[in-house]
Write a protein that holds these residues in place. Structure first.
Motif, PDB file in Angstrom:
ATOM      1  N   THR A 318       0.758  -1.271  -0.204  1.00  6.64           N
ATOM      2  CA  THR A 318       0.122  -0.070   0.093  1.00  6.64           C
ATOM      3  C   THR A 318       0.923   1.134   0.153  1.00  6.64           C
ATOM      4  O   THR A 318       2.026   1.054   0.430  1.00  6.64           O
ATOM      5  CB  THR A 318      -0.931   0.217   1.324  1.00  6.64           C
ATOM      6  OG1 THR A 318      -0.102  -0.186   2.541  1.00  6.64           O
ATOM      7  CG2 THR A 318      -1.928  -0.991   1.193  1.00  6.64           C
ATOM      8  N   ALA A 319       0.428   2.431  -0.547  1.00  5.78           N
ATOM      9  CA  ALA A 319       1.228   3.314  -0.484  1.00  5.78           C
ATOM     10  C   ALA A 319       1.795   3.861   0.493  1.00  5.78           C
ATOM     11  O   ALA A 319       1.567   4.145   1.861  1.00  5.78           O
ATOM     12  CB  ALA A 319       0.239   4.563  -0.965  1.00  5.78           C
ATOM     13  N   ASP A 320       3.414   4.019   0.450  1.00  4.87           N
ATOM     14  CA  ASP A 320       4.260   4.423   1.357  1.00  4.87           C
ATOM     15  C   ASP A 320       4.224   3.725   2.730  1.00  4.87           C
ATOM     16  O   ASP A 320       4.702   4.174   3.735  1.00  4.87           O
ATOM     17  CB  ASP A 320       3.985   5.872   1.732  1.00  4.87           C
ATOM     18  CG  ASP A 320       4.548   7.000   0.510  1.00  4.87           C
ATOM     19  OD1 ASP A 320       5.155   6.280  -0.331  1.00  4.87           O
ATOM     20  OD2 ASP A 320       3.848   7.977   0.114  1.00  4.87           O
ATOM     21  N   THR A 321       3.933   2.355   2.706  1.00  6.67           N
ATOM     22  CA  THR A 321       3.603   1.553   3.917  1.00  6.67           C
ATOM     23  C   THR A 321       4.420   0.254   3.516  1.00  6.67           C
ATOM     24  O   THR A 321       3.978  -0.352   2.835  1.00  6.67           O
ATOM     25  CB  THR A 321       2.255   1.308   4.184  1.00  6.67           C
ATOM     26  OG1 THR A 321       1.486   2.511   4.220  1.00  6.67           O
ATOM     27  CG2 THR A 321       1.953   0.565   5.536  1.00  6.67           C
ATOM     28  N   PHE A 322       5.716   0.165   4.094  1.00  7.73           N
ATOM     29  CA  PHE A 322       6.596  -1.009   4.172  1.00  7.73           C
ATOM     30  C   PHE A 322       6.439  -2.044   5.162  1.00  7.73           C
ATOM     31  O   PHE A 322       7.128  -2.826   4.973  1.00  7.73           O
ATOM     32  CB  PHE A 322       7.779  -0.469   3.821  1.00  7.73           C
ATOM     33  CG  PHE A 322       8.183   0.338   2.348  1.00  7.73           C
ATOM     34  CD1 PHE A 322       8.580  -0.031   1.224  1.00  7.73           C
ATOM     35  CD2 PHE A 322       7.703   1.913   2.503  1.00  7.73           C
ATOM     36  CE1 PHE A 322       8.524   0.859   0.208  1.00  7.73           C
ATOM     37  CE2 PHE A 322       7.891   2.605   1.456  1.00  7.73           C
ATOM     38  CZ  PHE A 322       8.490   2.265   0.128  1.00  7.73           C
ATOM     39  N   GLY A 323       5.931  -1.541   6.107  1.00  4.67           N
ATOM     40  CA  GLY A 323       6.050  -2.391   7.395  1.00  4.67           C
ATOM     41  C   GLY A 323       7.319  -2.229   8.116  1.00  4.67           C
ATOM     42  O   GLY A 323       7.948  -1.369   7.976  1.00  4.67           O
ATOM     43  N   SER A 327       7.961  -7.633  10.466  1.00  7.64           N
ATOM     44  CA  SER A 327       6.484  -7.704   9.429  1.00  7.64           C
ATOM     45  C   SER A 327       6.563  -6.721   8.301  1.00  7.64           C
ATOM     46  O   SER A 327       5.847  -5.802   8.357  1.00  7.64           O
ATOM     47  CB  SER A 327       5.325  -7.705  10.335  1.00  7.64           C
ATOM     48  OG  SER A 327       5.357  -8.600  11.418  1.00  7.64           O
ATOM     49  N   PRO A 328       7.191  -6.986   7.289  1.00  9.10           N
ATOM     50  CA  PRO A 328       7.413  -6.322   6.151  1.00  9.10           C
ATOM     51  C   PRO A 328       5.905  -6.490   5.262  1.00  9.10           C
ATOM     52  O   PRO A 328       5.356  -7.654   5.138  1.00  9.10           O
ATOM     53  CB  PRO A 328       8.394  -6.739   5.211  1.00  9.10           C
ATOM     54  CG  PRO A 328       8.756  -8.236   5.696  1.00  9.10           C
ATOM     55  CD  PRO A 328       8.283  -8.492   7.182  1.00  9.10           C
ATOM     56  N   THR A 329       5.794  -5.362   4.593  1.00 12.60           N
ATOM     57  CA  THR A 329       4.332  -5.417   3.824  1.00 12.60           C
ATOM     58  C   THR A 329       4.686  -5.032   2.275  1.00 12.60           C
ATOM     59  O   THR A 329       4.444  -3.875   1.869  1.00 12.60           O
ATOM     60  CB  THR A 329       3.191  -4.478   4.580  1.00 12.60           C
ATOM     61  OG1 THR A 329       3.878  -3.149   4.612  1.00 12.60           O
ATOM     62  CG2 THR A 329       2.737  -4.908   5.777  1.00 12.60           C
ATOM     63  N   VAL A 330       5.491  -5.779   1.873  1.00 13.00           N
ATOM     64  CA  VAL A 330       6.113  -5.427   0.316  1.00 13.00           C
ATOM     65  C   VAL A 330       6.077  -6.647  -0.567  1.00 13.00           C
ATOM     66  O   VAL A 330       5.790  -7.906   0.187  1.00 13.00           O
ATOM     67  CB  VAL A 330       7.516  -5.025   0.418  1.00 13.00           C
ATOM     68  CG1 VAL A 330       7.670  -3.790   1.328  1.00 13.00           C
ATOM     69  CG2 VAL A 330       8.394  -6.367   1.106  1.00 13.00           C
ATOM     70  N   THR A 358       3.451   1.073  -8.063  1.00 12.64           N
ATOM     71  CA  THR A 358       3.050   2.463  -8.136  1.00 12.64           C
ATOM     72  C   THR A 358       2.945   3.277  -6.443  1.00 12.64           C
ATOM     73  O   THR A 358       2.497   4.184  -6.155  1.00 12.64           O
ATOM     74  CB  THR A 358       1.720   2.736  -8.802  1.00 12.64           C
ATOM     75  OG1 THR A 358       0.810   2.313  -8.132  1.00 12.64           O
ATOM     76  CG2 THR A 358       1.934   2.232 -10.179  1.00 12.64           C
ATOM     77  N   THR A 359       3.547   2.148  -5.634  1.00  9.77           N
ATOM     78  CA  THR A 359       3.326   2.531  -4.205  1.00  9.77           C
ATOM     79  C   THR A 359       4.205   2.934  -3.396  1.00  9.77           C
ATOM     80  O   THR A 359       4.292   3.023  -2.299  1.00  9.77           O
ATOM     81  CB  THR A 359       2.403   1.450  -3.629  1.00  9.77           C
ATOM     82  OG1 THR A 359       3.055   0.270  -3.898  1.00  9.77           O
ATOM     83  CG2 THR A 359       0.958   1.206  -4.113  1.00  9.77           C
ATOM     84  N   GLY A 360       5.651   2.821  -4.120  1.00  2.00           N
ATOM     85  CA  GLY A 360       6.848   3.192  -3.389  1.00  2.00           C
ATOM     86  C   GLY A 360       7.772   1.830  -3.328  1.00  2.00           C
ATOM     87  O   GLY A 360       7.393   0.755  -3.679  1.00  2.00           O
TER      88      GLY A 360
END
Length: 516
Positions: A318-323, A327-330, A358-360
């Motif tokens: 999600t946009a600019d949210t890498f975790g 707990s990475p969110t990538v 497109t989210t970082g």
């Protein structure tokens, strides 16, 4: 029989094979038939002529000939052209013009084309010039080509030309994507002053999507060593770059570079270390247009102990949210290994960014058991390139002020000398005041925390002496500034105007929460 007697005889209008003729044989006149004469040879003595009124025919297959006494004898018909049938062999040169021939004795060159008379030739230049013009060629159209290898005239189709030119220009375009080695002359390049490199021209700035890739900005730590704690949360060790490690703590530090490189970043290994990571996250607004494109990551690297460095490229779910590290969110885009040595070397890593990215974007470099020695990184760059390019441009050097302003979007840091103004406000009690602090750069998102390297601040007011502070916190945070709740020792007067001052030179005040 005398010649005069013969001349007086009547003329025979025709003869037959049985008719007789007088023959002088050894002084004795004898007779012979025409048939007898036909079986032998006709001899013509020197100075004499054989006249035939109409046709002289030599028949038979026994090689019957007319023999001439000298080599200069002539057979001639002087009143008209002569026709020879069958194959005639002449042992000497025939003088004069020949009406027809199958080949020239010596070939001649016509407009560069050899001609010996045995076949037609095509003279290309005049024929091409005289041909009608065709504005738009099609694939099957043919063009004459002189083959320099075979020395022959060949043809090439318009489709062939298009394919060849495409291959040629594709190579050029790929090279242009790596503009570091491309030099374009704006005049006769008689000296280096005449040459201009496109990657150094002002109309192509900010191609590097990474910020502070040369580590020139270090607002908090400067060139001091930073301890990275094993298995802890990620730690920003220098502006825009975070680090982590496992197994044991490691030390990270900005160190001096060489040549045109002022700085590099260095990790020093330690016993029991199992991994070190060094990374940057690029926000959505700075990387959105990279989706679906070819890119190259460029980096200078060396390692005095290990020979392999792993790179990993991710995009945020999600946009600019890498975790977090735990707990990475990538989603991974690419990963691979670079073979390094103790010699600092520049590496180029092609990466195709998917359309969904497109989210970082996050770029992570990592090593394994760095139990000793040093790992050095410098001049990191991520840029869009032409498809198929394998080399990036030279590192893009931006003015320090530009780099600093870009970093302050994520980490606003303020410093000053003893007594320098920070913020102003109003006392609301004897021990507390509200002060408004305006930022010079809008932050990515509203800041959430405030920190300082030393708690030496002071509140000053018009009605009394300055009061040393005991705490600073954010009462209300934003992207353009904050309202600070500043507490101090008793002595403030409620309702008085006040100002927050640095209490000592080198004090840092910075706001957190805007980093990725």
């Amino acid at each position: 029989m005398a010649d005069s007697t013969i001349s007086q005889l009547p003329v025979a209008l025709s003869v037959t094979a049985s008719d007789y003729f007088p023959v002088d044989q050894g002084g004795v006149t004898k007779r012979a038939t025409l048939a007898l004469l036909g079986n032998g040879a006709v001899f013509i003595t020197t100075g004499k002529f054989l006249y035939v009124t109409n046709t002289l025919t030599l028949s038979g297959t026994d090689g019957t000939t007319i023999t001439f006494p000298t080599t200069s004898a002539t057979i001639a018909r002087t009143d008209a052209a002569q026709t020879f049938t069958g194959v005639q062999t002449f042992s000497s040169t025939i003088v004069g013009n020949i009406d027809t021939a199958t080949a020239l004795q010596t070939a001649r060159t016509i407009d560069g084309v050899s001609f010996d008379g045995t076949a037609n030739i095509l003279v290309i230049a005049p024929a091409t010039h005289a041909a009608p013009n065709k504005a738009t060629p099609v694939a099957a159209d043919e063009f004459p080509v002189w083959d320099s290898v075979t020395g022959l005239l060949n043809n090439v189709t318009w489709a062939n030309l298009q394919a060849t030119e495409k291959t040629y220009f594709d190579t050029i375009y790929a090279a242009l994507a790596g503009l570091a080695t491309q030099t374009f002359s704006v005049a006769a390049a008689t000296s280096a002053a005449h040459a201009v490199r496109l990657d150094q021209m002002p109309q192509y700035p900010f191609r590097n999507r990474l910020i502070n890739g040369d580590f020139s900005v270090s607002q908090i730590n400067g060139s001091s060593a930073v301890t990275v704690t094993a298995a802890a949360a990620l730690l920003y060790v220098i502006d825009q770059w975070y680090a982590y490690c496992t197994g044991a703590n490691v030390s990270g530090q900005r160190v001096a570079g060489s040549g045109q490189d002022q700085y590099r970043y260095q990790f020093t290994g330690a016993a029991s270390v199992t991994a070190i990571g060094f990374a940057q996250r690029i926000e959505q607004s700075a990387s959105y247009d990279m989706n679906g494109q070819s890119t190259i990551i460029s980096v200078d690297m060396s390692n005095s102990l290990l020979t392999s460095v792993t790179y990993t490229v991710n995009y945020a779910n999600t946009a600019d949210t890498f975790g977090t590290l735990a707990s990475p969110t990538v989603t991974q885009i690419a990963t691979g290994a670079i073979t390094v040595s103790s010699t600092l070397t520049r590496f180029y890593i092609p990466v195709s960014i998917p359309a969904a990215a497109t989210t970082g974007i996050e770029i992570v470099f990592s090593v394994g058991a760095q139990t000793s020695g040093t790992w050095v990184i410098g001049n990191v760059q991520h840029e869009v390139v032409a498809s198929g390019a394998t080399v990036g441009t030279s590192y893009e050097r931006l003015p320090f002020e530009t780099q600093l302003r870009r970093c302050r979007r994520y980490l606003p840091v303020f410093t000053g000398t003893n007594g320098q103004f920070v913020a102003n406000g109003m006392c609301y009690s004897a021990t507390a005041a509200f002060c408004g602090h305006q930022f010079d750069i809008r932050t990515r998102i509203a800041v959430t925390g405030v920190s300082y390297n030393t708690a030496v601040f002071a509140l000053t007011q018009s009605s009394s002496a300055s009061v040393a502070t005991t705490g600073i916190a954010i009462a209300s945070g934003g992207t353009t500034g904050v309202t600070l709740l500043v507490t101090g020792a008793s002595g403030l007067t409620a309702g008085d105007a006040t100002a927050l001052l640095f209490g000592t030179t080198g004090t840092l005040l910075y706001y957190t929460g805007a980093q990725l």
